[in-house]
Scaffold this motif. Structure first.
Motif, mmCIF file in Angstrom:
data_model
loop_
_atom_site.group_PDB
_atom_site.id
_atom_site.type_symbol
_atom_site.label_atom_id
_atom_site.label_comp_id
_atom_site.label_asym_id
_atom_site.label_seq_id
_atom_site.Cartn_x
_atom_site.Cartn_y
_atom_site.Cartn_z
ATOM 1 N N UNK A 81 0.816 -1.035 -0.041
ATOM 2 C CA UNK A 81 -0.169 0.013 0.074
ATOM 3 C C UNK A 81 0.831 1.226 -0.036
ATOM 4 N N UNK A 82 0.307 2.061 -0.668
ATOM 5 C CA UNK A 82 1.137 3.626 -0.840
ATOM 6 C C UNK A 82 0.138 4.800 -0.747
ATOM 7 N N UNK A 125 7.375 -0.219 5.774
ATOM 8 C CA UNK A 125 6.475 0.960 6.602
ATOM 9 C C UNK A 125 7.010 2.057 5.799
ATOM 10 N N UNK A 126 5.979 3.028 6.235
ATOM 11 C CA UNK A 126 6.231 4.516 5.816
ATOM 12 C C UNK A 126 6.468 5.194 7.213
ATOM 13 N N UNK A 147 9.765 14.177 2.797
ATOM 14 C CA UNK A 147 8.940 14.542 3.956
ATOM 15 C C UNK A 147 8.619 13.120 4.609
ATOM 16 N N UNK A 148 8.203 12.182 3.893
ATOM 17 C CA UNK A 148 8.062 10.878 4.210
ATOM 18 C C UNK A 148 8.830 9.717 3.321
ATOM 19 N N UNK A 149 9.124 8.548 3.836
ATOM 20 C CA UNK A 149 9.701 7.474 2.836
ATOM 21 C C UNK A 149 8.808 6.068 3.139
ATOM 22 N N UNK A 150 8.837 5.483 2.163
ATOM 23 C CA UNK A 150 8.099 4.144 2.204
ATOM 24 C C UNK A 150 9.215 3.418 1.739
ATOM 25 N N UNK A 183 7.516 12.322 -1.518
ATOM 26 C CA UNK A 183 7.585 11.006 -0.793
ATOM 27 C C UNK A 183 8.642 10.031 -1.445
ATOM 28 N N UNK A 184 9.316 9.719 -0.606
ATOM 29 C CA UNK A 184 10.562 8.654 -1.136
ATOM 30 C C UNK A 184 10.254 7.582 -1.326
ATOM 31 N N UNK A 185 10.620 6.582 -2.211
ATOM 32 C CA UNK A 185 10.519 5.116 -2.155
ATOM 33 C C UNK A 185 11.810 4.749 -2.285
ATOM 34 N N UNK A 186 12.018 3.949 -1.234
ATOM 35 C CA UNK A 186 13.341 3.415 -1.338
ATOM 36 C C UNK A 186 13.565 1.677 -0.996
ATOM 37 N N UNK A 187 14.558 1.063 -1.390
ATOM 38 C CA UNK A 187 14.401 -0.402 -1.052
ATOM 39 C C UNK A 187 15.727 -1.017 -1.999
ATOM 40 N N UNK A 188 16.231 -2.108 -1.615
ATOM 41 C CA UNK A 188 17.333 -2.796 -2.268
ATOM 42 C C UNK A 188 16.896 -3.026 -3.633
#
Length: 520
Positions: free
Chosen positions: A45-46, A243-244, A231-234, A54-59
């Motif tokens: 969910x996003x 998580x966000x 501001x936020x990162x998922x 809104x940042x989206x991060x992950x390997x």
């Protein structure tokens, strides 16, 4: 028009007031995607608030690319997803609401055409009677669209002559044509190959997009950018949402740990011992080029020599000169003293067989039509067999050996390289270079588009190679690469070596000040 400066070091954005939190502009729930044998995205969910970054991060392989492709309609979603844009439902993967715009990592531009033509291809040409193009009107519209982003660009020259950040600005402007604000702009790895000072310029552009009331979904591997901009990162890991979080509640270590699932040090520095008693393995003198104005250097066996500098200083041109791939403008001499006492004109440097991991693996290194194994063995085909016949057994042994040593994650040597994550593709290109047993290896932007976990893995691989006696030359616009790896750093300004810095005890701020010439 000038937009406020954003300082990457302090992370302040003067115009970035906390965004409202009443109702998301984009709301995606229970999004999944299954490929044959793989669940790439699992119940993600996003929610993106109006006016936020809104940042989206992950390997690599965490599901970020799959999520973006689903939103862009490239893939269809598994049943059960629900999505709304400004409260209006839409079907993910089958329809893309007008308020959702994208700038993908490859930008989607035609570099042989001008900015004016590229914008017209996205937004349509101004036409008169009989379909005739109204060129004056088209030029006026192009300048109007670009004026908001304060980009200094000849709109009639091919974009091949533009800087990376100028191209990115054109791609953003193209995506926002006909849009008066609101909605969400998706920026997928916009700074993957941008040098430090151009990242700051791009941040100004993002600030302007935000000022106009548009939310930004910002995909990046660079954590300093996230703390400066978002501001936020998922966080995604293994296809699921971890998580966000409010960015202000995190530090770089806690964010890295959420991405990787283990405690990981984002400020990792490899243990590389300075090799003062080892023989010099590469020397260059009087190196000139498009930006270079007379560079001399030498490096020893087991040393990792860093090359740093702003865009136009020659730092990212020098690696190509050393590898014999810089073109007709290159002048100067190079030699490998442990191989031969002879100096080579840099126009013949390719004869020295110095392998290079180039800055842009997708356009300069990866052969997309080949398998993982074929991409690795490509450099060593003459060694694999005899009498002009390729030995499949020798090739398989070489591919298996280097895949295991570098930790390449794939379904096997016969897997298409396009199925690998960016970090694993980078390992494949590194394996290709090492397959010829070089004495000197040149790396240009070695961790571009690579996640923090794989980045640390690549750092350790390079450090281990240096410990075995390999000389490594690293040129990077990411100060983190240089600080993590190098024993010594040459700082270029104006095409010449302006400073030489010992890496021990060197801080990021001191390195940046040297690169920018702040003390001068």
């Amino acid at each position: 028009m000038r937009v406020p400066q954003v300082d990457l070091r302090s992370g302040t954005a003067p115009d970035a007031a906390p965004p409202p939190r009443h109702g998301p502009v984009l709301d995606v729930q229970h999004l999944s995607k299954t490929f044959p044998g793989t669940r790439a995205l699992d119940d993600v969910s996003l929610e993106i608030a109006p006016g936020e970054v809104h940042a989206l991060m992950g390997q690599n392989g965490s599901g970020k690319s799959t999520l973006i492709k689903l939103l862009a309609g490239y893939h269809s979603a598994d049943p059960g997803a629900h999505a709304e844009m400004d409260g209006v439902p839409f079907e993910v993967g089958r329809s893309v609401p007008d308020g959702l715009r994208f700038v993908h990592q490859d930008l989607g531009l035609i570099l042989e055409l001008s900015a004016q033509d590229n914008l017209a291809l996205h937004g349509g040409f101004a036409r008169g009677r009989g379909g005739r193009v109204l060129w004056r009107q088209q030029e006026a519209e192009t300048r109007r669209v670009l004026a908001a982003f304060d980009v200094d660009l000849d709109i009639h020259r091919p974009l091949a002559a533009a800087t990376p950040v100028q191209r990115t600005v054109v791609a953003i402007a193209a995506a926002l044509q006909g849009w008066d604000g609101g909605g969400v702009l998706v920026l997928d790895e916009p700074t993957a190959v941008l040098p430090h000072e151009e990242v700051e310029r791009l941040f100004e552009v993002v600030a302007e997009v935000r000022r106009r009331g548009t939310s930004v979904l910002y995909v990046s591997h660079r954590m300093d950018e996230i703390f400066s901009l978002a501001d936020r990162v998922t966080v995604l890991r293994g296809g699921r949402r971890v998580g966000t979080y409010d960015v202000g509640s995190l530090d770089s270590r806690s964010l890295a740990s959420r991405m990787v699932g283990d405690d990981i040090d984002p400020d990792f520095r490899a243990t590389v011992v300075e090799q003062v008693d080892q023989p010099v393995t590469i020397e260059a003198r009087g190196i000139h080029g498009k930006w270079l104005r007379g560079v001399d250097l030498e490096a020893r066996a087991g040393e990792i020599l860093g090359i740093a500098g702003l865009a136009g200083a020659g730092a990212l041109e020098l690696p190509y000169v050393l590898a014999g791939k810089a073109g007709e403008l290159a002048r100067g001499e190079i030699r490998l003293p442990t191989v031969s006492p002879d100096w080579y004109d840099v126009q013949r440097a390719a004869d020295l067989d110095i392998p290079i991991v180039p800055a842009d693996r997708q356009t300069e290194a990866v052969v997309a039509e080949f398998t993982v194994g074929e991409n690795i063995s490509l450099s060593a085909l003459r060694r694999l067999g005899s009498r002009g016949r390729l030995s499949a057994k020798d090739e398989a042994t070489l591919v298996r050996s280097w895949s295991r040593r570098l930790g390449v994650v794939s379904t096997g040597p016969s897997a298409p390289i396009s199925t690998l994550s960016g970090g694993n593709q980078q390992k494949v290109i590194l394996a290709r270079c090492l397959a010829v047993s070089p004495r000197v290896l040149v790396l240009c932007e070695p961790t571009a588009g690579v996640d923090i976990g794989t980045r640390v893995s690549i750092y350790q691989i390079i450090a281990d190679l240096a410990a075995d006696g390999l000389t490594v030359v690293v040129a990077s616009s990411d100060e983190g690469d240089l600080l993590a790896l190098c024993t010594r750093i040459l700082v270029l300004r104006g095409g010449v070596v302006a400073e030489e810095l010992e890496a021990e005890g060197l801080t990021k701020n001191v390195l940046i000040r040297a690169i920018e010439g702040a003390e001068q």
